[in-house]
Scaffold this motif. Structure first.
Motif, PDB file in Angstrom:
ATOM      1  N   VAL A 165       0.840  -1.193   0.000  1.00 53.43           N
ATOM      2  CA  VAL A 165       0.000   0.000   0.000  1.00 53.43           C
ATOM      3  C   VAL A 165       0.876   1.243   0.000  1.00 53.43           C
ATOM      4  O   VAL A 165       1.985   1.239   0.552  1.00 53.43           O
ATOM      5  CB  VAL A 165      -0.945  -0.005   1.223  1.00 53.43           C
ATOM      6  N   GLU A 166       0.391   2.284  -0.641  1.00 58.30           N
ATOM      7  CA  GLU A 166       1.066   3.578  -0.594  1.00 58.30           C
ATOM      8  C   GLU A 166       0.604   4.328   0.645  1.00 58.30           C
ATOM      9  O   GLU A 166      -0.556   4.250   1.044  1.00 58.30           O
ATOM     10  CB  GLU A 166       0.736   4.370  -1.855  1.00 58.30           C
ATOM     11  N   THR A 167       1.513   5.079   1.252  1.00 55.79           N
ATOM     12  CA  THR A 167       1.173   5.903   2.401  1.00 55.79           C
ATOM     13  C   THR A 167       2.034   7.156   2.335  1.00 55.79           C
ATOM     14  O   THR A 167       2.691   7.420   1.321  1.00 55.79           O
ATOM     15  CB  THR A 167       1.381   5.112   3.717  1.00 55.79           C
ATOM     16  N   SER A 168       2.016   7.948   3.386  1.00 55.76           N
ATOM     17  CA  SER A 168       2.893   9.120   3.434  1.00 55.76           C
ATOM     18  C   SER A 168       4.000   8.869   4.438  1.00 55.76           C
ATOM     19  O   SER A 168       3.886   7.987   5.308  1.00 55.76           O
ATOM     20  CB  SER A 168       2.115  10.374   3.828  1.00 55.76           C
ATOM     21  N   ASP A 169       5.061   9.645   4.347  1.00 53.91           N
ATOM     22  CA  ASP A 169       6.160   9.504   5.287  1.00 53.91           C
ATOM     23  C   ASP A 169       5.681   9.733   6.721  1.00 53.91           C
ATOM     24  O   ASP A 169       6.048   9.005   7.643  1.00 53.91           O
ATOM     25  CB  ASP A 169       7.279  10.486   4.927  1.00 53.91           C
ATOM     26  N   GLU A 170       4.799  10.731   6.888  1.00 56.69           N
ATOM     27  CA  GLU A 170       4.299  11.062   8.224  1.00 56.69           C
ATOM     28  C   GLU A 170       3.399   9.959   8.778  1.00 56.69           C
ATOM     29  O   GLU A 170       3.323   9.766  10.000  1.00 56.69           O
ATOM     30  CB  GLU A 170       3.526  12.386   8.187  1.00 56.69           C
ATOM     31  N   GLN A 171       2.719   9.245   7.913  1.00 54.57           N
ATOM     32  CA  GLN A 171       1.773   8.219   8.361  1.00 54.57           C
ATOM     33  C   GLN A 171       2.393   6.827   8.429  1.00 54.57           C
ATOM     34  O   GLN A 171       1.746   5.891   8.909  1.00 54.57           O
ATOM     35  CB  GLN A 171       0.577   8.172   7.405  1.00 54.57           C
ATOM     36  N   SER A 172       3.621   6.675   7.970  1.00 53.87           N
ATOM     37  CA  SER A 172       4.174   5.330   7.785  1.00 53.87           C
ATOM     38  C   SER A 172       4.257   4.537   9.090  1.00 53.87           C
ATOM     39  O   SER A 172       3.991   3.325   9.087  1.00 53.87           O
ATOM     40  CB  SER A 172       5.545   5.411   7.115  1.00 53.87           C
ATOM     41  N   ALA A 173       4.601   5.190  10.193  1.00 53.31           N
ATOM     42  CA  ALA A 173       4.693   4.456  11.455  1.00 53.31           C
ATOM     43  C   ALA A 173       3.334   3.915  11.876  1.00 53.31           C
ATOM     44  O   ALA A 173       3.223   2.773  12.357  1.00 53.31           O
ATOM     45  CB  ALA A 173       5.266   5.365  12.546  1.00 53.31           C
ATOM     46  N   THR A 174       2.293   4.703  11.671  1.00 51.97           N
ATOM     47  CA  THR A 174       0.943   4.234  11.992  1.00 51.97           C
ATOM     48  C   THR A 174       0.520   3.134  11.037  1.00 51.97           C
ATOM     49  O   THR A 174      -0.148   2.168  11.436  1.00 51.97           O
ATOM     50  CB  THR A 174      -0.059   5.406  11.940  1.00 51.97           C
ATOM     51  N   SER A 175       0.899   3.267   9.774  1.00 50.63           N
ATOM     52  CA  SER A 175       0.594   2.214   8.810  1.00 50.63           C
ATOM     53  C   SER A 175       1.239   0.894   9.231  1.00 50.63           C
ATOM     54  O   SER A 175       0.607  -0.170   9.159  1.00 50.63           O
ATOM     55  CB  SER A 175       1.080   2.615   7.417  1.00 50.63           C
ATOM     56  N   VAL A 176       2.480   0.941   9.676  1.00 47.02           N
ATOM     57  CA  VAL A 176       3.173  -0.273  10.134  1.00 47.02           C
ATOM     58  C   VAL A 176       2.427  -0.875  11.326  1.00 47.02           C
ATOM     59  O   VAL A 176       2.236  -2.102  11.402  1.00 47.02           O
ATOM     60  CB  VAL A 176       4.633   0.048  10.510  1.00 47.02           C
ATOM     61  N   ALA A 177       1.974  -0.032  12.236  1.00 46.28           N
ATOM     62  CA  ALA A 177       1.272  -0.523  13.418  1.00 46.28           C
ATOM     63  C   ALA A 177      -0.045  -1.195  13.048  1.00 46.28           C
ATOM     64  O   ALA A 177      -0.398  -2.247  13.603  1.00 46.28           O
ATOM     65  CB  ALA A 177       1.025   0.629  14.398  1.00 46.28           C
ATOM     66  N   LEU A 178      -0.770  -0.633  12.117  1.00 45.26           N
ATOM     67  CA  LEU A 178      -2.046  -1.251  11.756  1.00 45.26           C
ATOM     68  C   LEU A 178      -1.830  -2.531  10.950  1.00 45.26           C
ATOM     69  O   LEU A 178      -2.627  -3.471  11.047  1.00 45.26           O
ATOM     70  CB  LEU A 178      -2.957  -0.258  11.041  1.00 45.26           C
ATOM     71  N   PHE A 179      -0.738  -2.602  10.186  1.00 48.58           N
ATOM     72  CA  PHE A 179      -0.393  -3.862   9.519  1.00 48.58           C
ATOM     73  C   PHE A 179      -0.060  -4.920  10.567  1.00 48.58           C
ATOM     74  O   PHE A 179      -0.492  -6.080  10.446  1.00 48.58           O
ATOM     75  CB  PHE A 179       0.800  -3.656   8.592  1.00 48.58           C
ATOM     76  N   ALA A 180       0.698  -4.529  11.576  1.00 39.41           N
ATOM     77  CA  ALA A 180       1.064  -5.476  12.630  1.00 39.41           C
ATOM     78  C   ALA A 180      -0.172  -5.970  13.378  1.00 39.41           C
ATOM     79  O   ALA A 180      -0.281  -7.159  13.711  1.00 39.41           O
ATOM     80  CB  ALA A 180       2.039  -4.823  13.597  1.00 39.41           C
ATOM     81  N   ALA A 181      -1.120  -5.075  13.619  1.00 36.17           N
ATOM     82  CA  ALA A 181      -2.350  -5.458  14.307  1.00 36.17           C
ATOM     83  C   ALA A 181      -3.152  -6.462  13.493  1.00 36.17           C
ATOM     84  O   ALA A 181      -3.921  -7.250  14.061  1.00 36.17           O
ATOM     85  CB  ALA A 181      -3.188  -4.217  14.591  1.00 36.17           C
ATOM     86  N   ALA A 182      -2.967  -6.443  12.183  1.00 35.82           N
ATOM     87  CA  ALA A 182      -3.666  -7.389  11.306  1.00 35.82           C
ATOM     88  C   ALA A 182      -2.861  -8.661  11.074  1.00 35.82           C
ATOM     89  O   ALA A 182      -3.273  -9.511  10.286  1.00 35.82           O
ATOM     90  CB  ALA A 182      -3.970  -6.714   9.970  1.00 35.82           C
ATOM     91  N   GLY A 183      -1.705  -8.791  11.749  1.00 37.65           N
ATOM     92  CA  GLY A 183      -0.942 -10.028  11.664  1.00 37.65           C
ATOM     93  C   GLY A 183       0.161 -10.037  10.628  1.00 37.65           C
ATOM     94  O   GLY A 183       0.666 -11.109  10.263  1.00 37.65           O
ATOM     95  N   PHE A 184       0.579  -8.866  10.164  1.00 39.01           N
ATOM     96  CA  PHE A 184       1.612  -8.783   9.138  1.00 39.01           C
ATOM     97  C   PHE A 184       2.913  -8.232   9.710  1.00 39.01           C
ATOM     98  O   PHE A 184       2.913  -7.362  10.586  1.00 39.01           O
ATOM     99  CB  PHE A 184       1.171  -7.867   7.996  1.00 39.01           C
ATOM    100  N   THR A 185       4.018  -8.720   9.180  1.00 36.23           N
ATOM    101  CA  THR A 185       5.301  -8.069   9.384  1.00 36.23           C
ATOM    102  C   THR A 185       5.452  -7.029   8.289  1.00 36.23           C
ATOM    103  O   THR A 185       5.332  -7.352   7.106  1.00 36.23           O
ATOM    104  CB  THR A 185       6.453  -9.085   9.291  1.00 36.23           C
ATOM    105  N   ALA A 186       5.677  -5.794   8.674  1.00 40.34           N
ATOM    106  CA  ALA A 186       5.637  -4.691   7.710  1.00 40.34           C
ATOM    107  C   ALA A 186       7.013  -4.087   7.500  1.00 40.34           C
ATOM    108  O   ALA A 186       7.804  -3.939   8.437  1.00 40.34           O
ATOM    109  CB  ALA A 186       4.671  -3.607   8.178  1.00 40.34           C
TER     110      ALA A 186
END
Length: 257
Positions: free
Chosen positions: A219-240
């Protein structure tokens, strides 16, 4: 259409006065697209009024190719080429690849061109965008519907790559976007909710049921949002993993199960 230098110079001047940074290039493209002096005048007037160049031309350049776009359809950004390249790098002939929230299908078209033989599916809720996608993806299966609900049931658990450029602009920030996007592209393709990541959450939460155990979600995201994106991927069971392309101001997240 053949025009003289005086006409070209006038078009360039009008475009430059309207704030078009690449006025010379745009003047050439509009002139090539026009079939008559009257049509050129209409195209220039529409561009000066703020209509996206791609909507006037009927195509956008993406990953070295022209993809069909229609008025009212989200225009694929050059930074998203980075997302398409990474998706292609994870696919091979025979891989099942899904371009989710596909818009005009630019990502799917780029992946198909880079990796011949993939089984490509694309899905979106916008029928106007899907009409473009069907032209850009003649060998893909194109589905209408909301995210995973649009996909045929037999794909469940068998997808190798899900790639999606979902909306990630926070709702309050849409008012500050350039008029070309804010006024002429569908807000469903821009609006990511209060923090910009509502659609990413839904994308990540639903992915595990559809991917193979060795599959990937991009997925595309922004630099500012990337840490939150990683966290929500992790919450869904993914290594990001976060990858960036500074030249294109691109940031993406790749999730592995």
């Amino acid at each position: 259409m053949v025009v003289d230098d005086v006409v070209i110079d006038d078009v360039v001047a009008r475009l430059r006065a309207a704030g078009c940074v690449f006025a010379e290039d745009e003047a050439r493209l509009l002139t090539e697209a026009a079939g008559s002096a009257g049509e050129l005048a209409d195209l220039v007037a529409a561009r000066v009024d703020g209509r996206p160049l791609e909507h006037l031309l009927g195509w956008a350049e993406f990953a070295g190719a022209r993809v069909v776009v229609a008025p009212g359809v989200f225009v694929p950004r050059r930074r998203t080429e980075f997302l398409a390249e990474q998706a292609a790098g994870l696919a091979r002939a025979g891989s099942v690849v899904v371009d989710l929230c596909c818009g005009c299908g630019a990502i799917g078209a780029a992946v198909s061109a880079a990796v011949p033989g993939v089984e490509l599916h694309a899905a979106d809720i916008d029928p106007v965008a899907l009409a473009c996608a069907r032209q850009n993806l003649p060998r893909a299966q194109v589905h209408e519907g909301s995210m995973y609900d649009a996909l045929p049931a037999h794909l469940r658990g068998g997808i190798d790559v899900v790639v999606a450029n979902v909306p990630y602009v926070p709702t309050a920030e849409i008012a500050h976007m350039p008029p070309e996007a804010r006024l002429h592209e569908p807000h469903t393709a821009l609006n990511g909710g209060s923090d910009g990541l509502d659609v990413q959450r839904a994308l990540a939460e639903g992915a595990a049921d559809w991917l193979r155990p060795t599959g990937h979600l991009l997925v595309e995201t922004s630099d500012e949002q990337s840490a939150t994106s990683v966290a929500l991927f992790a919450a869904a069971g993914f290594t990001a993993t976060v990858l960036t392309c500074p030249d294109r101001y691109a940031t993406i997240v790749i999730g592995s199960r």
